[in-house]
Motif scaffolding. Structure first.
Motif, PDB file in Angstrom:
ATOM      1  N   ASP A  40      79.247  16.750  -8.786  1.00 15.02           N
ATOM      2  CA  ASP A  40      77.835  16.415  -8.912  1.00 15.02           C
ATOM      3  C   ASP A  40      77.507  15.085  -8.231  1.00 15.02           C
ATOM      4  N   ASN A  41      78.338  14.077  -8.469  1.00 19.34           N
ATOM      5  CA  ASN A  41      78.039  12.746  -7.955  1.00 19.34           C
ATOM      6  C   ASN A  41      79.337  11.963  -7.771  1.00 19.34           C
ATOM      7  N   ILE A  42      79.428  11.259  -6.669  1.00 18.65           N
ATOM      8  CA  ILE A  42      80.514  10.313  -6.430  1.00 18.65           C
ATOM      9  C   ILE A  42      79.859   8.946  -6.294  1.00 18.65           C
ATOM     10  N   VAL A  43      80.234   8.021  -7.167  1.00 23.41           N
ATOM     11  CA  VAL A  43      79.701   6.658  -7.127  1.00 23.41           C
ATOM     12  C   VAL A  43      80.815   5.766  -6.600  1.00 23.41           C
ATOM     13  N   MET A  44      80.540   5.113  -5.471  1.00 25.83           N
ATOM     14  CA  MET A  44      81.542   4.281  -4.800  1.00 25.83           C
ATOM     15  C   MET A  44      81.070   2.832  -4.847  1.00 25.83           C
ATOM     16  N   GLU A  45      81.834   1.979  -5.534  1.00 24.83           N
ATOM     17  CA  GLU A  45      81.469   0.567  -5.675  1.00 24.83           C
ATOM     18  C   GLU A  45      82.525  -0.292  -4.980  1.00 24.83           C
ATOM     19  N   TYR A  57      81.617  15.579 -12.405  1.00 28.42           N
ATOM     20  CA  TYR A  57      81.794  16.966 -11.993  1.00 28.42           C
ATOM     21  C   TYR A  57      81.602  17.885 -13.188  1.00 28.42           C
ATOM     22  N   HIS A  58      81.504  19.167 -12.902  1.00 27.35           N
ATOM     23  CA  HIS A  58      81.574  20.144 -13.976  1.00 27.35           C
ATOM     24  C   HIS A  58      82.477  21.280 -13.541  1.00 27.35           C
ATOM     25  N   LEU A  59      83.094  21.872 -14.530  1.00 21.31           N
ATOM     26  CA  LEU A  59      84.111  22.895 -14.308  1.00 21.31           C
ATOM     27  C   LEU A  59      83.568  24.274 -14.651  1.00 21.31           C
ATOM     28  N   SER A  60      84.180  25.284 -14.062  1.00 23.69           N
ATOM     29  CA  SER A  60      83.841  26.659 -14.430  1.00 23.69           C
ATOM     30  C   SER A  60      84.257  26.879 -15.889  1.00 23.69           C
ATOM     31  N   PRO A  61      83.663  27.836 -16.572  1.00 23.87           N
ATOM     32  CA  PRO A  61      84.028  28.062 -17.979  1.00 23.87           C
ATOM     33  C   PRO A  61      85.522  28.329 -18.180  1.00 23.87           C
ATOM     34  N   SER A 125      79.978  16.965  -2.113  1.00 25.14           N
ATOM     35  CA  SER A 125      79.407  16.374  -3.324  1.00 25.14           C
ATOM     36  C   SER A 125      77.895  16.514  -3.230  1.00 25.14           C
ATOM     37  N   ASP A 126      77.263  16.817  -4.359  1.00 21.62           N
ATOM     38  CA  ASP A 126      75.801  16.895  -4.354  1.00 21.62           C
ATOM     39  C   ASP A 126      75.193  15.558  -3.961  1.00 21.62           C
ATOM     40  N   VAL A 141      72.992   9.397  -0.877  1.00 18.49           N
ATOM     41  CA  VAL A 141      72.911  10.428   0.152  1.00 18.49           C
ATOM     42  C   VAL A 141      73.242  11.754  -0.520  1.00 18.49           C
ATOM     43  N   GLN A 142      72.515  12.806  -0.156  1.00 18.88           N
ATOM     44  CA  GLN A 142      72.736  14.111  -0.777  1.00 18.88           C
ATOM     45  C   GLN A 142      73.557  15.025   0.121  1.00 18.88           C
ATOM     46  N   ASN A 143      74.276  15.943  -0.534  1.00 21.60           N
ATOM     47  CA  ASN A 143      75.052  16.988   0.131  1.00 21.60           C
ATOM     48  C   ASN A 143      75.970  16.426   1.220  1.00 21.60           C
ATOM     49  N   VAL A 144      76.986  15.687   0.800  1.00 25.05           N
ATOM     50  CA  VAL A 144      77.897  15.023   1.734  1.00 25.05           C
ATOM     51  C   VAL A 144      79.311  15.577   1.634  1.00 25.05           C
ATOM     52  N   ASP A 145      80.038  15.453   2.729  1.00 24.16           N
ATOM     53  CA  ASP A 145      81.453  15.821   2.733  1.00 24.16           C
ATOM     54  C   ASP A 145      82.309  14.687   3.267  1.00 24.16           C
TER      55      ASP A 145
END
Length: 170
Positions: A40-45, A57-61, A125-126, A141-145
């Motif tokens: 969902d989100n990567i926060v880089m400090e 992140y979230h996982l499949s069931p 990452s979203d 930034v959205q939708n990055v690889d």
């Protein structure tokens, strides 16, 4: 195998199938690339040549059930796969929905600034959120690889100079 073991295994399988059945409807596309994990989100400090990364992140069931039964240590190989371009990484904390990772030597010092070159990630990452040191701001930034190429100051003193130069160039 005795009867007790068979009953326990049957119970676990039933619980996993029931959890998958009653879980809210999910978009299977979101798990396609990562197979069982969606970033969902990567926060880089940044701090000097190092960076701290918080991954949400979230996982499949099915993956949630597996992690619940066997522990979140099983997510570590996926985190290493995502940050494969960062040879000096250490996983500080990992859980069912997030992880904290310490990266060392991800930037080079250039005069009074640090330069971080863009590096490929092992998954999309979203959102990628960059937090600059000394209250320099935040960039999303959205939708990055991959990470972004960024400059940031090496001290609060040069942070002020950097801010003034940035404001004049806009």
């Amino acid at each position: 195998m005795n009867l007790k073991s068979i009953v326990i295994i049957t119970f676990i399988i039933s619980a996993v199938l029931l959890a998958a059945r009653i879980a809210p409807a999910m978009n299977s596309e979101q798990y396609r690339e990562g197979k069982y994990i969606h970033i969902d989100n990567i926060v880089m400090e940044f701090s000097g040549t190092n960076a701290t990364i918080d991954v949400e992140y979230h996982l499949s069931p099915f993956a949630k059930a597996y992690i619940f039964l066997f522990g979140s240590k099983n997510i570590e190989p996926k985190m290493k796969e995502i940050f494969f371009k960062f040879p000096e990484m250490q996983i500080k904390d990992i859980g069912l929905n997030s992880a904290t990772i310490q990266l060392t030597n991800v930037s080079q010092k250039e005069g009074h600034d640090y330069m971080h070159d863009s590096r490929k990630l092992g998954i999309h990452s979203d959102v990628l959120t960059i937090i600059f040191p000394y209250n320099q701001g935040v960039r999303r930034v959205q939708n990055v690889d991959s990470t972004l190429s960024v400059f940031y100051p090496d001290s609060p003193k040069y942070s002020e100079i950097h801010n003034n130069i940035t404001k004049q160039s806009q």
